[in-house]
Structures are given as structure tokens and as C-alpha cells.
Design a protein around this motif. Sequence first.
Motif, PDB file in Angstrom:
ATOM      1  N   PRO A  15       2.200  -4.630  -6.186  1.00 41.79           N
ATOM      2  CA  PRO A  15       3.327  -4.625  -5.062  1.00 41.79           C
ATOM      3  C   PRO A  15       3.715  -3.116  -4.820  1.00 41.79           C
ATOM      4  O   PRO A  15       3.954  -2.422  -5.611  1.00 41.79           O
ATOM      5  CB  PRO A  15       4.412  -5.589  -5.729  1.00 41.79           C
ATOM      6  CG  PRO A  15       3.561  -6.041  -6.717  1.00 41.79           C
ATOM      7  CD  PRO A  15       2.370  -5.289  -7.203  1.00 41.79           C
ATOM      8  N   ARG A  16       3.693  -2.932  -3.556  1.00 43.42           N
ATOM      9  CA  ARG A  16       4.560  -1.493  -3.080  1.00 43.42           C
ATOM     10  C   ARG A  16       5.946  -1.727  -2.973  1.00 43.42           C
ATOM     11  O   ARG A  16       6.372  -2.764  -2.360  1.00 43.42           O
ATOM     12  CB  ARG A  16       3.888  -1.137  -1.804  1.00 43.42           C
ATOM     13  CG  ARG A  16       2.342  -0.756  -1.916  1.00 43.42           C
ATOM     14  CD  ARG A  16       1.754  -0.016  -0.728  1.00 43.42           C
ATOM     15  NE  ARG A  16       1.893  -0.724   0.342  1.00 43.42           N
ATOM     16  CZ  ARG A  16       2.891  -0.487   1.425  1.00 43.42           C
ATOM     17  NH1 ARG A  16       3.783   0.600   1.293  1.00 43.42           N
ATOM     18  NH2 ARG A  16       2.811  -1.071   2.578  1.00 43.42           N
ATOM     19  N   LEU A  17       6.657  -0.924  -3.156  1.00 45.70           N
ATOM     20  CA  LEU A  17       8.180  -1.009  -3.358  1.00 45.70           C
ATOM     21  C   LEU A  17       8.794   0.156  -2.196  1.00 45.70           C
ATOM     22  O   LEU A  17       8.285   1.260  -1.855  1.00 45.70           O
ATOM     23  CB  LEU A  17       8.772  -0.342  -4.655  1.00 45.70           C
ATOM     24  CG  LEU A  17       8.179  -1.450  -6.011  1.00 45.70           C
ATOM     25  CD1 LEU A  17       8.991  -0.787  -7.330  1.00 45.70           C
ATOM     26  CD2 LEU A  17       8.314  -2.905  -5.611  1.00 45.70           C
ATOM     27  N   ASN A  18       9.987  -0.315  -1.704  1.00 49.10           N
ATOM     28  CA  ASN A  18      10.748   0.723  -0.888  1.00 49.10           C
ATOM     29  C   ASN A  18      11.667   1.444  -1.627  1.00 49.10           C
ATOM     30  O   ASN A  18      11.616   1.212  -2.871  1.00 49.10           O
ATOM     31  CB  ASN A  18      11.375   0.019   0.320  1.00 49.10           C
ATOM     32  CG  ASN A  18      12.387  -1.108  -0.037  1.00 49.10           C
ATOM     33  OD1 ASN A  18      12.922  -1.089  -1.353  1.00 49.10           O
ATOM     34  ND2 ASN A  18      12.483  -2.114   0.814  1.00 49.10           N
ATOM     35  N   VAL A  19      12.732   2.176  -0.918  1.00 52.09           N
ATOM     36  CA  VAL A  19      13.401   2.964  -1.592  1.00 52.09           C
ATOM     37  C   VAL A  19      14.389   2.412  -2.577  1.00 52.09           C
ATOM     38  O   VAL A  19      15.260   2.746  -3.677  1.00 52.09           O
ATOM     39  CB  VAL A  19      14.078   4.029  -0.721  1.00 52.09           C
ATOM     40  CG1 VAL A  19      13.239   4.958  -0.120  1.00 52.09           C
ATOM     41  CG2 VAL A  19      14.926   3.192   0.407  1.00 52.09           C
ATOM     42  N   ILE A  23      10.102  -5.304  -2.852  1.00 52.38           N
ATOM     43  CA  ILE A  23       8.768  -5.361  -2.482  1.00 52.38           C
ATOM     44  C   ILE A  23       8.694  -5.066  -1.083  1.00 52.38           C
ATOM     45  O   ILE A  23       9.054  -5.854  -0.168  1.00 52.38           O
ATOM     46  CB  ILE A  23       7.983  -6.710  -2.843  1.00 52.38           C
ATOM     47  CG1 ILE A  23       7.965  -6.801  -4.579  1.00 52.38           C
ATOM     48  CG2 ILE A  23       6.670  -6.947  -2.350  1.00 52.38           C
ATOM     49  CD1 ILE A  23       7.540  -8.087  -4.958  1.00 52.38           C
ATOM     50  N   ALA A  24       7.703  -4.212  -0.710  1.00 57.35           N
ATOM     51  CA  ALA A  24       7.581  -3.829   0.808  1.00 57.35           C
ATOM     52  C   ALA A  24       6.109  -3.991   1.297  1.00 57.35           C
ATOM     53  O   ALA A  24       5.855  -3.923   2.483  1.00 57.35           O
ATOM     54  CB  ALA A  24       7.955  -2.310   1.040  1.00 57.35           C
ATOM     55  N   GLY A 119      13.435 -10.818  -0.900  1.00 53.69           N
ATOM     56  CA  GLY A 119      12.894  -9.817  -1.900  1.00 53.69           C
ATOM     57  C   GLY A 119      11.569 -10.194  -2.554  1.00 53.69           C
ATOM     58  O   GLY A 119      11.193  -9.608  -3.259  1.00 53.69           O
ATOM     59  N   GLY A 120      10.768 -11.149  -1.800  1.00 57.39           N
ATOM     60  CA  GLY A 120       9.549 -11.365  -2.539  1.00 57.39           C
ATOM     61  C   GLY A 120       8.512 -11.379  -1.325  1.00 57.39           C
ATOM     62  O   GLY A 120       8.979 -10.994  -0.172  1.00 57.39           O
ATOM     63  N   LEU A 121       7.276 -11.653  -1.767  1.00 55.05           N
ATOM     64  CA  LEU A 121       6.132 -11.700  -0.658  1.00 55.05           C
ATOM     65  C   LEU A 121       5.351 -12.748  -0.854  1.00 55.05           C
ATOM     66  O   LEU A 121       4.803 -13.166  -1.972  1.00 55.05           O
ATOM     67  CB  LEU A 121       5.363 -10.285  -0.865  1.00 55.05           C
ATOM     68  CG  LEU A 121       4.367 -10.201   0.163  1.00 55.05           C
ATOM     69  CD1 LEU A 121       4.202  -8.262   0.378  1.00 55.05           C
ATOM     70  CD2 LEU A 121       3.137 -10.588  -0.311  1.00 55.05           C
ATOM     71  N   VAL A 182       4.425 -12.939  -4.753  1.00 50.01           N
ATOM     72  CA  VAL A 182       5.070 -12.268  -5.828  1.00 50.01           C
ATOM     73  C   VAL A 182       6.526 -11.832  -5.523  1.00 50.01           C
ATOM     74  O   VAL A 182       6.715 -11.880  -4.413  1.00 50.01           O
ATOM     75  CB  VAL A 182       4.177 -10.831  -5.883  1.00 50.01           C
ATOM     76  CG1 VAL A 182       4.172 -10.090  -4.493  1.00 50.01           C
ATOM     77  CG2 VAL A 182       4.737  -9.928  -7.162  1.00 50.01           C
ATOM     78  N   GLY A 183       7.327 -11.656  -6.694  1.00 52.02           N
ATOM     79  CA  GLY A 183       8.739 -11.207  -6.277  1.00 52.02           C
ATOM     80  C   GLY A 183       9.757 -12.281  -7.414  1.00 52.02           C
ATOM     81  O   GLY A 183       9.172 -12.787  -8.287  1.00 52.02           O
ATOM     82  N   PRO A 184      11.002 -12.410  -6.718  1.00 52.52           N
ATOM     83  CA  PRO A 184      11.842 -13.157  -7.705  1.00 52.52           C
ATOM     84  C   PRO A 184      11.563 -14.403  -7.707  1.00 52.52           C
ATOM     85  O   PRO A 184      12.338 -15.257  -6.978  1.00 52.52           O
ATOM     86  CB  PRO A 184      13.300 -12.812  -7.171  1.00 52.52           C
ATOM     87  CG  PRO A 184      13.077 -12.262  -5.736  1.00 52.52           C
ATOM     88  CD  PRO A 184      11.469 -11.780  -5.636  1.00 52.52           C
TER      89      PRO A 184
END
Length: 556
Positions: A15-19, A23-24, A119-121, A182-184
Amino acid sequence: MASDSDPTIRVLIVPRLNVSNAIAGLRIVLTIESPRVEEDSVLVTSCTTVNQSFIPRQIEASDDAGPLRLETRISHSSVSWLVGRKTIGDVKLKYRTVPVPDERPKIVSKATSLYLDQGGLLSSGLSFLLTPPDDKNYRHIVEWDLSQTLDGTRAVWTFGEGPSRIERVGPCSILTESVYMVGPIRSNPPSPGPGSISDYYGYYWFGELPPNVAIIKDIHHDFFLKVSEFFEEPPSADNPYRSFVLNTWPSKSLWGTSFLRSHIFAYDDQISEADDYDLVRRMSYELSHLYLGPPVTMKDVDWLYEGIKNCLSIYMPFRNGFRTGHYFQATINTLCLRYYTHPLINLPLEELLKLVPTSVSAKEHLEARAWAFVVGTDLKIRRMSDLKRPIEDMGIKPLAKMRASGEPYGLEQWKELLEPLMGDEFRQRYDDFVAGRTILLIPELYGAKTHYLKQVDQELLDFGMDQKCFEYGLVIGLKSGSRAEEAGLREGDKILWSSHEWKCVDHFDVEMDIIVERDGEEMPIRYWPRAYEKAKSWQMIKKDEKQGYVPPPAQT
């Protein structure tokens, strides 16, 4: 089962994250064991027939000899990557993928894109995985790297919960035509546990489920077991099933897409408008598809299975005690409404099939006509056989077994199964179906003493324009004298928002709500999407009732 001759494909999903550490997107590391690809030959492809927007970003390739140059080739059916030289040893691909942007289209496509949700993907492999072009078996290994994600992050694949490795053997469709999340994640059961139902089943979502979807969540597992029992295919860790829920708001959606041993149900902010019975029908349809439906990548609508699945959506919830006889009655009436009040009811099948690829209305009618054909055949064959459920025992279950064993399981097999008992009766019914002659059901239906089919005159379905206009966001081809025009719609109006068309198709009295923009001004418009012309329709009623459809009671 894996063999020593099966090459390995390893997929590492990061997973790629933002600032904000949300997950972004995804970074993919794909390793193909010794593919032995010659110079200027195809190494991997993506399926653009399903998802034309998927092009991996910043793709890097290497093998045992070092960096590997790739050339992209785009055709009408796929995107391929060719190697600049012969490959040596294992090939590793690294690339990233981008989700559907926040400025989503007014109406989203089926779940073959990468979606961010609370918040997930969530997505299918069709939206982010490159695979070899051949159809041979591989040993597929899927792993997740969650080291940079927030505590509590979970990762699920159709075939098990990560982040540790999960293995499956088979063609590359195992990777692409399955679901990843993927995510919460929240789920039923709440967490995985060895030796529990989580080995073979899971129902997954992000955030809080709408109340009516939560009801489906609570009965989904038990219903799945009943459907599995009906088709005589018990679930196991090697034969699991997982259902995923996606909130696409602010985009408009209420649909489901079935993948290998999994399903994505997508909803929007209008989900509260879906009745309990609407969602139960969709659940039954979803789970029947698992045993009878074609792959998601198949472009053509296989009408026979649509008819069977809609037929089973009547029987399964009622027969197994998940809903009462009222559900049975309401579902019969919904399906009768779809079929008898459709303006294409008498269009020959050949002409109807030509319209299906580009017409939502034609596709809806094909499915309704298929149901009328299947249920009409069912009612007739019950009177020609001593079996309690002849069409299920002689037709539906055998087709499902043929599919499971890799045998042909189409219309010709259906004919071969039923013609020995029905003979000319079956052939006449099929000829009527093809010609577009109205299919009449037996008024006594299943022999019930308290209910019967009553002929009623009902207005034909008519949105006043092609239903594609709601997807395009523009009123085009407005019918003169239609209720839509009389309500105030004008050619060229920009559609900013609309309620769901399916609700009007399934429920006779429901009106269509639209917000349009004209000359810079927004205006709400409501109209009844029915023509002034009436059709001879049928509704299932009690002998002491004066009307057909009765709204379903609230479920708790």
C-alpha cells in the motif's frame, strides 16, 4: 495441487500512503519464474476489454541479466508489454497503480477499477495486475507488505487473509479475476481464526454499514451455506467464498459484480431507498451466480443463466426460511412487472441481442424475458413429472455440475437435459422465446390454493429517453408527449443528479427524481416513467386481494 512443473508467479502488494498516512494507491512487485520470452515477444498483458483505464505507472523491469527494456503495444482488446531482448532467468516488474480519482464520473462502471473507500482500498485484480498472456497453470503466491501502514490495517484476498503468503495453483485468471482489499477492514466473522468459518468464508466492508445492508450481512453466511448445499458443492479452505462491500459515493451506483469465488456489492448515498426484498433478491442472485455465472471478463450476456438466477431468487430465500411467503409474492410480481410492461417484449431475440451491448433497457428486458422462459418451463414441467422440483433436479443442478467439471454448460446442454421429458412442448416454448411471442404463465402457478396470477393492465415502462442519458448526464432524444417532457424536461438539459432507474423498473408506482441544469439554473423535476399505453400484465395476488404488489414489511 501444485506440481514441480508449474512455474511460480509472486505478487507483493505494498500500500502507498499519502501525507496523512492514509492508503492512496498500491505499489506492485511482480516476479515471474523463468518465463523464457524471446526478443520482441509479449511478456505480460492487461485486460482493457474490462478496464480500459489501467496503465501501470513508472514500470521497471529486470531479469537475471539486469534492466529489461519494455515496449508498450495497445490493441482493441488488450495492452501488452514486449521485451527488448530475450529474457534470462526470473523477471521482476515493479510499478504503481492509481485509484479512481476523487472527481469520479457521475455513474461508475462495474468494480474493475481501483477504489478508495473510507480509508481503505478495494478492487479486483483486473484493475492492477499484469500477467503472462498464456493460459497454462502457475503457482501463484500473493503477499502484502503492511510495514508502513497504520496499526489495525488488514489485507484480504479472495483466497485468504494476509499479510502472509497465500498460494493458489491455476491459470492467471486466478490473480486477475479475484478481489483484493486493504485498510481498516471490518468483517463477519470479526477476525480470522484457524479452524473457523474464516477459513472458507468472509463478508468485508469499511466503516459503518447502512442498516439495510447490515441485515444482509447478518444472514449472508447462513444463506451461502444453503445455496452451497443446494448445488452440492460444500465450501472449504480450498474452495472459499468472500463477499466485499464498496461505498462509491459520491458516484452513483447500486450493483454487484461477481468474480472467482467472490463478489463486490457497491452502493451509494441512495442505499436507503433499496427495500429489504430488493437486497435479498440481489444476495440470492449473487450466490447463484457462483455456481452458474460466466467469468466477469465475458462480454456477452448469457441469457439462460440470467433467467435461472432470477428464478432461484424467488425460491431460495423463501424455501430456506429467510423470508416469508410475502417475499415470494412480491418477487414474482417484480419479475412479472419487469417482463410484461417492457416495451421490447415482442422484439425477436436476434434483434434484441443486437441492442444489448449498448442499451441498458434491452439488457434488462433480455434478463426478464429469460426469467419468464425459465419459470414458465418450470411451471409446465412440474405438471409433466412426478418429481417435486424437476427443473432443478433435471436442469439446473446438472448444468452447475457440468460447469464445475469444466464441461460445456450452455443452452444446448439445457435442451438435451429437458427435451427427453418435455419434447415438443420445450421446443415450442423456446421458439416463442426466440420469436418474441409473449410468454404466458400458468395462473395457478405452483398449485397454491390461496394465491393465483391475475391479469392486470399496467402502463409500459418509459423513461422518455434512453436510459443511457442518465449515465451521459445529458437529456438526448426526449420523446415528444412523454411524461418526462410533460414534467418539464427539455432536450439538452444537463442532468446533475438522478434517482436510480432500477427502482422504477422493479416497482410500479415509483417516480423518477432528476435535478437538471438549464441556462445556468438548477431545477428539480419528478415524473412517473411510464407510458400512457398499457400492457396486459400479471400479478400474483391472494384470492381476497384486489391488487397485486404490496410493499414489503420492514425487517429488523
